[in-house]
Design a protein around this motif. Structure first.
Motif, PDB file in Angstrom:
ATOM      1  N   ASN A  84      16.172  13.251  93.144  1.00 61.86           N
ATOM      2  CA  ASN A  84      15.586  12.025  92.609  1.00 61.86           C
ATOM      3  C   ASN A  84      15.772  11.975  91.103  1.00 61.86           C
ATOM      4  O   ASN A  84      15.625  12.981  90.408  1.00 61.86           O
ATOM      5  CB  ASN A  84      14.087  11.952  92.925  1.00 61.86           C
ATOM      6  CG  ASN A  84      13.827  11.699  94.391  1.00 61.86           C
ATOM      7  OD1 ASN A  84      14.479  10.855  95.010  1.00 61.86           O
ATOM      8  ND2 ASN A  84      12.872  12.422  94.972  1.00 61.86           N
ATOM      9  N   GLY A  85      16.108  10.790  90.617  1.00 60.77           N
ATOM     10  CA  GLY A  85      16.221  10.585  89.186  1.00 60.77           C
ATOM     11  C   GLY A  85      15.070   9.734  88.688  1.00 60.77           C
ATOM     12  O   GLY A  85      14.338   9.131  89.478  1.00 60.77           O
ATOM     13  N   MET A  86      14.902   9.708  87.372  1.00 63.54           N
ATOM     14  CA  MET A  86      13.854   8.884  86.772  1.00 63.54           C
ATOM     15  C   MET A  86      14.512   7.868  85.842  1.00 63.54           C
ATOM     16  O   MET A  86      15.310   8.239  84.974  1.00 63.54           O
ATOM     17  CB  MET A  86      12.865   9.745  85.983  1.00 63.54           C
ATOM     18  CG  MET A  86      11.733   8.918  85.346  1.00 63.54           C
ATOM     19  SD  MET A  86      10.437   9.969  84.586  1.00 63.54           S
ATOM     20  CE  MET A  86      11.351  10.644  83.182  1.00 63.54           C
ATOM     21  N   LYS A  87      14.178   6.598  86.046  1.00 66.55           N
ATOM     22  CA  LYS A  87      14.741   5.531  85.229  1.00 66.55           C
ATOM     23  C   LYS A  87      13.657   4.969  84.320  1.00 66.55           C
ATOM     24  O   LYS A  87      12.566   4.634  84.774  1.00 66.55           O
ATOM     25  CB  LYS A  87      15.311   4.418  86.120  1.00 66.55           C
ATOM     26  CG  LYS A  87      16.183   3.414  85.392  1.00 66.55           C
ATOM     27  CD  LYS A  87      16.887   2.488  86.376  1.00 66.55           C
ATOM     28  CE  LYS A  87      17.834   1.540  85.663  1.00 66.55           C
ATOM     29  NZ  LYS A  87      18.566   0.662  86.612  1.00 66.55           N
ATOM     30  N   GLU A  88      13.968   4.892  83.049  1.00 65.77           N
ATOM     31  CA  GLU A  88      13.015   4.354  82.082  1.00 65.77           C
ATOM     32  C   GLU A  88      13.763   3.639  80.975  1.00 65.77           C
ATOM     33  O   GLU A  88      14.975   3.807  80.813  1.00 65.77           O
ATOM     34  CB  GLU A  88      12.158   5.479  81.497  1.00 65.77           C
ATOM     35  CG  GLU A  88      12.948   6.584  80.823  1.00 65.77           C
ATOM     36  CD  GLU A  88      12.063   7.717  80.346  1.00 65.77           C
ATOM     37  OE1 GLU A  88      10.856   7.475  80.190  1.00 65.77           O
ATOM     38  OE2 GLU A  88      12.571   8.822  80.098  1.00 65.77           O
ATOM     39  N   GLY A  89      13.036   2.832  80.208  1.00 65.38           N
ATOM     40  CA  GLY A  89      13.650   2.081  79.126  1.00 65.38           C
ATOM     41  C   GLY A  89      12.821   2.153  77.857  1.00 65.38           C
ATOM     42  O   GLY A  89      11.604   2.323  77.895  1.00 65.38           O
ATOM     43  N   ASP A 124       6.433   6.340  91.187  1.00 63.90           N
ATOM     44  CA  ASP A 124       7.212   5.674  92.228  1.00 63.90           C
ATOM     45  C   ASP A 124       8.064   4.530  91.688  1.00 63.90           C
ATOM     46  O   ASP A 124       9.188   4.308  92.147  1.00 63.90           O
ATOM     47  CB  ASP A 124       6.282   5.142  93.323  1.00 63.90           C
ATOM     48  CG  ASP A 124       5.675   6.275  94.151  1.00 63.90           C
ATOM     49  OD1 ASP A 124       6.244   7.386  94.131  1.00 63.90           O
ATOM     50  OD2 ASP A 124       4.636   6.041  94.799  1.00 63.90           O
ATOM     51  N   ASP A 125       7.522   3.800  90.695  1.00 65.45           N
ATOM     52  CA  ASP A 125       8.261   2.649  90.177  1.00 65.45           C
ATOM     53  C   ASP A 125       9.415   3.062  89.255  1.00 65.45           C
ATOM     54  O   ASP A 125      10.220   2.231  88.842  1.00 65.45           O
ATOM     55  CB  ASP A 125       7.322   1.698  89.438  1.00 65.45           C
ATOM     56  CG  ASP A 125       6.645   2.352  88.247  1.00 65.45           C
ATOM     57  OD1 ASP A 125       6.543   3.592  88.222  1.00 65.45           O
ATOM     58  OD2 ASP A 125       6.219   1.619  87.332  1.00 65.45           O
ATOM     59  N   MET A 126       9.511   4.361  88.934  1.00 61.71           N
ATOM     60  CA  MET A 126      10.590   4.861  88.083  1.00 61.71           C
ATOM     61  C   MET A 126      11.543   5.784  88.852  1.00 61.71           C
ATOM     62  O   MET A 126      12.545   6.242  88.312  1.00 61.71           O
ATOM     63  CB  MET A 126      10.002   5.616  86.881  1.00 61.71           C
ATOM     64  CG  MET A 126       9.085   4.768  86.018  1.00 61.71           C
ATOM     65  SD  MET A 126       8.215   5.736  84.749  1.00 61.71           S
ATOM     66  CE  MET A 126       9.556   6.158  83.655  1.00 61.71           C
TER      67      MET A 126
END
Length: 261
Positions: A160-165, A149-151
């Motif tokens: 839906n996309g996924m955000k990460e670093g 959920d936090d990504m």
């Protein structure tokens, strides 16, 4: 005398009214998206279309290519006052590479002026692979079946996309059919990738990407300060991989890809 005065005032009123309105067709249909911090991340060029001169040149290019089952973009981000110049970089039976340039006047294919032209729009390549393993390496597997959920980033249209670093870089990745789309940027720049991605998703709701055999991939990369952009679009059809590389904004890259035939 009163009739003459009334007629004169009425005529002046009509002239003033017509001057205050733009003539029909004085404004082109807006194809420019809202810009981001890079200034042009979502901006498109007006009149993205295949002009007669471009269409004729594409036909000539097809006849010159040694690979019979060839494909090429047919639309480019140029205005009505600009032209597209083409240069063949490689021409073999199993691969070819062509660069497209913005020019101010029509030029023949492989015109020598293109060697010093800095306004490259894109380079389009086709490569035949005999080794399926090497071909598969071009398309890293991406799983978005279960996004924390936090990504998770809502890109609209039930996507839906996924955000990460990682290591100072941030990524936003999502899928559309067999395609994987990714935006990469420097984390410190705090680029609004969700806004860019949503505009790309909106565009693809009305415009279909080529259908790959198994995989298609689009990578959008913004260097430091997001002053420029590098876009790579790649998809496979049987044992041929088509690649479009450009420094144009993402929507323009999508437009060229969608027009490929």
């Amino acid at each position: 005398m009163k009739k003459i005065l009334f007629f004169s005032l009425f005529t002046f009123s009509l002239i003033a009214s017509s001057c205050s309105n733009d003539p029909p067709g004085s404004q082109t249909e807006a194809s420019t998206q809202e810009t981001n911090v890079a200034g042009q991340a979502n901006q498109t060029t007006d009149n993205n279309k295949e002009t007669p001169s471009t269409g004729n040149q594409i036909k000539e290019l097809r006849s010159m290519l040694k690979m019979k089952e060839n494909k090429l973009p047919t639309k480019f981000p140029v205005t009505d006052n600009e032209y597209v110049g083409t240069k063949i970089n490689k021409n073999e039976t199993d691969e070819y590479s062509i660069s497209f340039y913005q020019t101010q006047e029509p030029v023949p294919i492989n015109d020598k002026s293109l060697s010093t032209n800095n306004n490259r729009i894109a380079t389009f390549k086709a490569e035949t692979f005999d080794d399926p393993t090497k071909q598969k390496e071009l398309f890293p597997e991406v799983s978005l079946d279960s996004i924390p959920d936090d990504m998770k980033v809502d890109l609209a249209h039930q996507i839906n996309g996924m955000k990460e670093g990682a290591a100072g870089s941030s990524y936003l990745v999502w899928k559309e059919g067999r395609w994987v789309l990714q935006i990469k940027f420097i984390s410190a720049d705090e680029l609004d990738t969700a806004d860019i991605a949503r505009k790309m998703v909106d565009y693809l709701e009305e415009n279909a990407l080529p259908i790959p055999k198994d995989n298609g991939r689009m990578e959008v990369s913004y260097p430091h300060n997001a002053e420029d952009v590098e876009v790579m679009v790649r998809w496979e059809e049987e044992n041929i991989v088509y690649t479009l590389e450009t420094g144009e904004v993402p929507i323009n890259a999508l437009m060229m890809t969608v027009s490929t035939e």
